[in-house]
Design a protein around this motif. Sequence first.
Motif, PDB file in Angstrom:
ATOM      1  N   GLN A   1       0.845  -1.187   0.000  1.00 38.90           N
ATOM      2  CA  GLN A   1       0.000   0.000   0.000  1.00 38.90           C
ATOM      3  C   GLN A   1       0.889   1.248   0.000  1.00 38.90           C
ATOM      4  OE1 GLN A   1      -2.385   0.648   3.490  1.00 38.90           O
ATOM      5  NE2 GLN A   1      -3.971   1.662   2.322  1.00 38.90           N
ATOM      6  N   GLY A   2       0.842   1.998  -1.087  1.00 45.13           N
ATOM      7  CA  GLY A   2       1.668   3.187  -1.208  1.00 45.13           C
ATOM      8  C   GLY A   2       3.024   2.925  -1.836  1.00 45.13           C
ATOM      9  N   SER A   3       3.338   1.675  -2.157  1.00 48.94           N
ATOM     10  CA  SER A   3       4.599   1.297  -2.805  1.00 48.94           C
ATOM     11  C   SER A   3       5.801   1.932  -2.103  1.00 48.94           C
ATOM     12  CB  SER A   3       4.587   1.704  -4.284  1.00 48.94           C
ATOM     13  OG  SER A   3       3.528   1.082  -4.955  1.00 48.94           O
ATOM     14  N   ARG A   4       6.007   1.551  -0.860  1.00 51.99           N
ATOM     15  CA  ARG A   4       7.098   2.114  -0.058  1.00 51.99           C
ATOM     16  C   ARG A   4       8.144   1.050   0.242  1.00 51.99           C
ATOM     17  NH1 ARG A   4       5.612   6.605   3.099  1.00 51.99           N
ATOM     18  NH2 ARG A   4       7.825   6.651   3.668  1.00 51.99           N
ATOM     19  N   LEU A   5       9.365   1.508   0.477  1.00 50.69           N
ATOM     20  CA  LEU A   5      10.487   0.642   0.787  1.00 50.69           C
ATOM     21  C   LEU A   5      11.191   1.172   2.018  1.00 50.69           C
ATOM     22  CD1 LEU A   5      12.334  -1.742  -0.130  1.00 50.69           C
ATOM     23  CD2 LEU A   5      13.601  -0.056  -1.499  1.00 50.69           C
ATOM     24  N   PHE A   6      11.510   0.269   2.949  1.00 48.34           N
ATOM     25  CA  PHE A   6      12.206   0.638   4.178  1.00 48.34           C
ATOM     26  C   PHE A   6      13.387  -0.294   4.393  1.00 48.34           C
ATOM     27  CE2 PHE A   6       7.842   2.005   4.737  1.00 48.34           C
ATOM     28  CZ  PHE A   6       7.990   3.297   5.210  1.00 48.34           C
ATOM     29  N   GLU A   7      14.441   0.258   4.935  1.00 51.50           N
ATOM     30  CA  GLU A   7      15.609  -0.527   5.330  1.00 51.50           C
ATOM     31  C   GLU A   7      15.634  -0.578   6.853  1.00 51.50           C
ATOM     32  OE1 GLU A   7      20.459  -0.178   5.232  1.00 51.50           O
ATOM     33  OE2 GLU A   7      19.310   0.846   3.665  1.00 51.50           O
ATOM     34  N   ILE A   8      15.653  -1.783   7.398  1.00 55.20           N
ATOM     35  CA  ILE A   8      15.723  -1.973   8.844  1.00 55.20           C
ATOM     36  C   ILE A   8      17.163  -2.365   9.172  1.00 55.20           C
ATOM     37  CG2 ILE A   8      14.764  -3.139  10.854  1.00 55.20           C
ATOM     38  CD1 ILE A   8      12.697  -1.532   9.107  1.00 55.20           C
ATOM     39  N   ARG A   9      17.793  -1.587  10.018  1.00 52.01           N
ATOM     40  CA  ARG A   9      19.180  -1.835  10.394  1.00 52.01           C
ATOM     41  C   ARG A   9      19.254  -2.711  11.639  1.00 52.01           C
ATOM     42  NH1 ARG A   9      22.393   2.743   8.339  1.00 52.01           N
ATOM     43  NH2 ARG A   9      21.819   2.795   6.142  1.00 52.01           N
ATOM     44  N   SER A  10      20.419  -3.238  11.909  1.00 55.99           N
ATOM     45  CA  SER A  10      20.600  -4.174  13.023  1.00 55.99           C
ATOM     46  C   SER A  10      20.300  -3.545  14.377  1.00 55.99           C
ATOM     47  CB  SER A  10      22.014  -4.754  13.019  1.00 55.99           C
ATOM     48  OG  SER A  10      22.961  -3.732  13.221  1.00 55.99           O
ATOM     49  N   ASP A  11      20.328  -2.215  14.481  1.00 55.91           N
ATOM     50  CA  ASP A  11      19.987  -1.546  15.739  1.00 55.91           C
ATOM     51  C   ASP A  11      18.508  -1.152  15.795  1.00 55.91           C
ATOM     52  OD1 ASP A  11      19.874   0.566  13.957  1.00 55.91           O
ATOM     53  OD2 ASP A  11      21.238   1.856  15.084  1.00 55.91           O
ATOM     54  N   PHE A  12      17.714  -1.683  14.870  1.00 54.90           N
ATOM     55  CA  PHE A  12      16.268  -1.462  14.749  1.00 54.90           C
ATOM     56  C   PHE A  12      15.915  -0.061  14.255  1.00 54.90           C
ATOM     57  CE2 PHE A  12      16.604  -4.940  17.821  1.00 54.90           C
ATOM     58  CZ  PHE A  12      15.840  -5.888  17.180  1.00 54.90           C
ATOM     59  N   SER A  13      16.873   0.666  13.696  1.00 56.86           N
ATOM     60  CA  SER A  13      16.537   1.949  13.084  1.00 56.86           C
ATOM     61  C   SER A  13      15.858   1.684  11.745  1.00 56.86           C
ATOM     62  CB  SER A  13      17.777   2.827  12.914  1.00 56.86           C
ATOM     63  OG  SER A  13      18.754   2.177  12.143  1.00 56.86           O
ATOM     64  N   VAL A  14      15.022   2.622  11.343  1.00 53.44           N
ATOM     65  CA  VAL A  14      14.255   2.516  10.106  1.00 53.44           C
ATOM     66  C   VAL A  14      14.736   3.612   9.157  1.00 53.44           C
ATOM     67  CG1 VAL A  14      11.948   2.630   9.063  1.00 53.44           C
ATOM     68  CG2 VAL A  14      12.260   1.592  11.328  1.00 53.44           C
ATOM     69  N   ILE A  15      15.203   3.216   7.991  1.00 55.31           N
ATOM     70  CA  ILE A  15      15.696   4.145   6.975  1.00 55.31           C
ATOM     71  C   ILE A  15      14.711   4.119   5.811  1.00 55.31           C
ATOM     72  CG2 ILE A  15      17.635   4.705   5.448  1.00 55.31           C
ATOM     73  CD1 ILE A  15      18.344   4.644   8.495  1.00 55.31           C
ATOM     74  N   THR A  16      14.406   5.298   5.271  1.00 53.94           N
ATOM     75  CA  THR A  16      13.497   5.402   4.135  1.00 53.94           C
ATOM     76  C   THR A  16      14.281   5.829   2.897  1.00 53.94           C
ATOM     77  OG1 THR A  16      11.762   6.111   5.663  1.00 53.94           O
ATOM     78  CG2 THR A  16      11.333   6.428   3.333  1.00 53.94           C
ATOM     79  N   PRO A  17      14.659   4.889   2.033  1.00 52.97           N
ATOM     80  CA  PRO A  17      15.394   5.261   0.816  1.00 52.97           C
ATOM     81  C   PRO A  17      14.487   6.006  -0.163  1.00 52.97           C
ATOM     82  CG  PRO A  17      14.961   2.902   0.847  1.00 52.97           C
ATOM     83  CD  PRO A  17      14.448   3.451   2.136  1.00 52.97           C
ATOM     84  N   VAL A  18      15.111   6.822  -1.003  1.00 48.99           N
ATOM     85  CA  VAL A  18      14.351   7.591  -1.980  1.00 48.99           C
ATOM     86  C   VAL A  18      13.808   6.691  -3.085  1.00 48.99           C
ATOM     87  CG1 VAL A  18      14.484   9.429  -3.715  1.00 48.99           C
ATOM     88  CG2 VAL A  18      15.578   9.717  -1.489  1.00 48.99           C
ATOM     89  N   SER A  19      14.672   5.839  -3.672  1.00 50.86           N
ATOM     90  CA  SER A  19      14.184   5.008  -4.769  1.00 50.86           C
ATOM     91  C   SER A  19      14.722   3.582  -4.765  1.00 50.86           C
ATOM     92  CB  SER A  19      14.500   5.660  -6.117  1.00 50.86           C
ATOM     93  OG  SER A  19      15.894   5.876  -6.243  1.00 50.86           O
ATOM     94  N   TYR A  20      15.844   3.323  -4.092  1.00 50.88           N
ATOM     95  CA  TYR A  20      16.383   1.967  -4.049  1.00 50.88           C
ATOM     96  C   TYR A  20      17.245   1.784  -2.811  1.00 50.88           C
ATOM     97  CZ  TYR A  20      20.344   4.342  -6.272  1.00 50.88           C
ATOM     98  OH  TYR A  20      21.352   5.211  -6.579  1.00 50.88           O
ATOM     99  N   ALA A  21      17.486   0.500  -2.476  1.00 49.82           N
ATOM    100  CA  ALA A  21      18.304   0.171  -1.305  1.00 49.82           C
ATOM    101  C   ALA A  21      18.923  -1.202  -1.508  1.00 49.82           C
ATOM    102  CB  ALA A  21      17.443   0.175  -0.037  1.00 49.82           C
TER     103      ALA A  21
END
Length: 188
Positions: free
Chosen positions: A112-132
């Motif tokens: 829903q919304g075509s979103r991508l998130f990167e979850i790091r080992s410290d549980f931080s959430v990163i929102t890439p612009v177009s790829y990861a």
Amino acid sequence: MTCITGIIAKNDVYMGVDSASGMTDGQFQQTVSTKKLIFKRGMMIGYTSAWRMGNILEHEFEPPARRKGMDLEKYMVVDFIGALRKSFKDAGFTEIEHSKEHAGDFLVAIEQGSRLFEIRSDFSVITPVSYAAVGSGMFSALASLKTTEGLKLGAAERIRLALETAANFNFGVRGPFEIASFKDRQDS
């Protein structure tokens, strides 16, 4: 070990994973058929770091429902990560060092919304612009994704090239590769 890539493209998200398994010291490497790409509850999850983490993500972790009106990024940071930390802790997976929790790295695509998130080992959430990309082949994959950014290639082709590049330069990445999107998944 491994390389996971994701691209946001034309109201969809594509993700690609390799089939490598090995020890971080490079003493052992094999090709496996264990899934690194998981579909559940409108999400696509591609993981690296530990097989146990993937087992938990696939068979034990249940992403919570998104509260009505809640911003997607806030949902990921608060509700998703809260449920994830509890699931990892209950399964005995989370490592605690200097009073900080650690797990592993992975990508989460939200249909829903075509979103991508990167979850790091410290549980931080990163929102890439177009790829990861995550995993031992991430730098080669990211370089490939950058160089193909302006070319007239489809997202699946760009991911394939990124994974092939990572495999060429990193002993911890190998085919066969699995590439999928939400639209592909619905068609199957």
